[in-house]
Write an enzyme that holds these catalytic residues in place. Structure first.
Site, PDB file in Angstrom:
ATOM      1  CG  ASP A  18      -1.855   1.196   1.282  1.00 58.54           C
ATOM      2  OD1 ASP A  18      -2.415   1.544   0.223  1.00 58.54           O
ATOM      3  OD2 ASP A  18      -2.027   1.818   2.357  1.00 58.54           O
ATOM      4  CB  SER A  19       0.272   4.794  -0.588  1.00 54.28           C
ATOM      5  OG  SER A  19      -0.868   4.979   0.233  1.00 54.28           O
TER       6      SER A  19
ATOM      7  CG  HIS B 214      -5.182   5.110   4.112  1.00 51.97           C
ATOM      8  ND1 HIS B 214      -4.601   4.543   3.002  1.00 51.97           N
ATOM      9  CD2 HIS B 214      -4.168   5.651   4.840  1.00 51.97           C
ATOM     10  CE1 HIS B 214      -3.282   4.732   3.053  1.00 51.97           C
ATOM     11  NE2 HIS B 214      -2.995   5.395   4.149  1.00 51.97           N
TER      12      HIS B 214
ATOM     13  CD  GLU C 226      -0.307   7.033   5.882  1.00 56.45           C
ATOM     14  OE1 GLU C 226       0.716   7.103   6.588  1.00 56.45           O
ATOM     15  OE2 GLU C 226      -0.691   5.977   5.345  1.00 56.45           O
TER      16      GLU C 226
ATOM     17  CB  CYS D  51      -3.160   0.130  -2.470  1.00 55.62           C
ATOM     18  SG  CYS D  51      -3.218   1.800  -3.134  1.00 55.62           S
ATOM     19  CG  ASN D  52      -9.602   0.315  -2.714  1.00 58.48           C
ATOM     20  OD1 ASN D  52     -10.568  -0.325  -3.068  1.00 58.48           O
ATOM     21  ND2 ASN D  52      -9.174   0.307  -1.461  1.00 58.48           N
ATOM     22  CB  THR D  53      -4.929   4.276  -5.564  1.00 61.43           C
ATOM     23  OG1 THR D  53      -5.723   4.854  -4.518  1.00 61.43           O
ATOM     24  CG2 THR D  53      -4.644   5.323  -6.611  1.00 61.43           C
TER      25      THR D  53
ATOM     26  CB  CYS E 257      -9.545   4.381   0.221  1.00 57.43           C
ATOM     27  SG  CYS E 257      -7.899   4.884   0.794  1.00 57.43           S
TER      28      CYS E 257
HETATM   29  N1  DGL Z   1      -4.815   3.091   0.707  1.00 53.50           N
HETATM   30  C1  DGL Z   1      -4.800   3.405  -0.643  1.00 53.50           C
HETATM   31  C2  DGL Z   1      -6.047   3.043  -1.390  1.00 53.50           C
HETATM   32  O1  DGL Z   1      -6.677   2.100  -0.993  1.00 53.50           O
HETATM   33  C3  DGL Z   1      -4.020   4.591  -1.141  1.00 53.50           C
HETATM   34  C4  DGL Z   1      -4.302   5.914  -0.554  1.00 53.50           C
HETATM   35  C5  DGL Z   1      -3.398   6.979  -1.123  1.00 53.50           C
HETATM   36  O2  DGL Z   1      -2.194   6.833  -1.015  1.00 53.50           O
HETATM   37  O3  DGL Z   1      -3.909   7.952  -1.684  1.00 53.50           O
HETATM   38  O4  DGL Z   1      -6.394   3.619  -2.377  1.00 53.50           O
END
Ligand code: DGL
Length: 265
Positions: free
Chosen positions: A11-12, A187, A153, A74-76, A185
Site C-alpha cells: 500500500d502507499s 485507509h 496518516e 490499495c484500491n488506487t 480505500c
Molecule cells: N490506501 C490506498 C487506497 O486504498 C491509497 C491511498 C493513497 O495513497 O492515496 O487507495
C-alpha cells in the site's frame, strides 16, 4: 514456493494494515510481509501509469521475500493495473476492488450503492464498472475523499476535524439515500467511527479489508497453500521514515513491531 512462505501486501502507507489486521484474525498461522510506500504517499492524486510503476517495483521487492500470494492492499494501485500485475508476475495476485463489490451487492436492498475512494480510484470508474458488470440496474454514487488519507496518516482519525471533513464529503451520499457504502480505500476503515456518525445506523459500510482476507483464504485453501506452522515474526518495510508508520501500525494491530526502511531505486 511452499505453504509456509508469506503473504505479501503493499500500500502507499498504513491503509493496507487494515487488510493485515483481517489476515491476523482470519488466518492466524500466516506470515505477512508488508510494504508501505510512505515516501511516495498519497497515491490517490497520481496518474495511473505512475502508480502502476510504483506497485510493480514493490511487487518485485516482495518477490525477493519468499511470498506465495500478493495482495495489492490499495484500491488506487488495484484500479491502476491489477490485470497488468497478474499477467506480469507468476504467482496469485489479488486486489481489493472485486471483493468489496461482491459484498456490497449481497447487502444492498435498494440497489443504491455509494462508493468513496481516492481521486485516482474514483476517476478510474473501476467500482462502477465492476458493479455494473454484475448488475446493470444498480445506481452507483461515487465520491472522491482526498483528505481522508491525510487524516489517517497524520493520526487525526477521531477528531472534530475528521468529522467536519466527513460531513462535507458524505452529505451527498446520505441525501442520495444509499443503503450500502463501499469504503473504497484501505485507509478508510480507520475512519469508520466518523463515517458511521455521518451516514447513520441504516447504511451498511463495506470494508474491502475483510472481504479481501476472505478471498485470500479461499485461494490458499483451494491451492493447498495454507500455512501449518505459527509464524515466527512478520516483516514490515517502508520507503520513507519508519517512525510514524510504526507508531500508527502498532496502535492499529495492537502489537509492537520493527519497521525497516528500503530505498527503492
Ligand atoms: N490506501 C490506498 C487506497 O486504498 C491509497 C491511498 C493513497 O495513497 O492515496 O487507495
Amino acid at each position: 514456493m511452499n505453504r509456509n512462505h508469506s503473504i505479501g501486501l503493499l500500500d502507499s502507507g498504513v491503509g493496507g494494515l487494515t487488510v493485515v489486521r483481517e489476515i491476523f484474525t482470519q488466518l492466524p498461522l500466516e506470515r505477512v510481509v508488508y510494504f508501505g510506500d510512505t515516501a511516495r504517499m498519497p497515491y490517490g492524486p497520481r496518474p495511473h501509469q505512475e502508480v502502476r510503476g510504483f506497485a510493480s517495483q514493490i511487487i518485485r521487492f516482495l518477490l525477493t521475500q519468499d511470498v506465495k500470494l500478493i495482495i495489492v492492499a490499495c484500491n488506487t494501485a488495484t484500479a491502476a493495473g491489477l490485470p497488468f500485475y497478474q499477467q506480469e508476475y507468476d504467482l496469485p495476485i489479488i486486489g481489493v476492488i472485486e471483493p468489496g463489490v461482491r459484498a456490497a451487492l449481497q447487502h444492498t436492498r435498494t440497489k443504491r450503492i455509494g462508493v468513496i475512494g481516492t481521486p485516482g480510484t474514483i476517476a478510474s470508474g473501476a467500482y462502477e464498472q465492476s458493479i455494473h458488470r454484475q448488475d446493470a440496474t444498480v445506481a452507483v454514487y461515487s465520491q472522491a475523499c482526498p483528505l481522508f488519507v491525510l487524516l489517517v496518516e497524520n493520526g487525526l482519525v477521531d477528531t472534530p476535524e475528521a468529522l467536519c471533513v466527513a460531513e462535507e464529503y458524505l452529505r451527498p451520499m446520505r441525501d442520495a439515500g444509499v443503503d450500502v457504502l463501499i469504503l473504497g480505500c484501505t485507509h478508510y476503515p480507520l475512519l469508520v467511527h466518523v463515517i458511521e456518525k455521518v451516514m447513520g445506523p441504516h447504511v451498511t459500510l463495506i470494508s474491502s479489508a475483510e472481504e479481501t482476507a476472505h478471498e485470500a483464504t479461499d485461494i490458499l485453501t483451494k491451492e493447498g497453500m495454507l500455512a501449518i506452522e505459527a509464524p515466527i515474526r512478520h516483516r514490515y518495510f517502508v520507503s520513507g521514515n519508519p517512525g510514524p508508520f510504526t507508531k500508527l501500525g502498532a496502535a492499529l494491530l495492537h502489537q509492537e513491531f520493527e519497521t525497516y526502511q528500503i530505498l527503492l531505486p
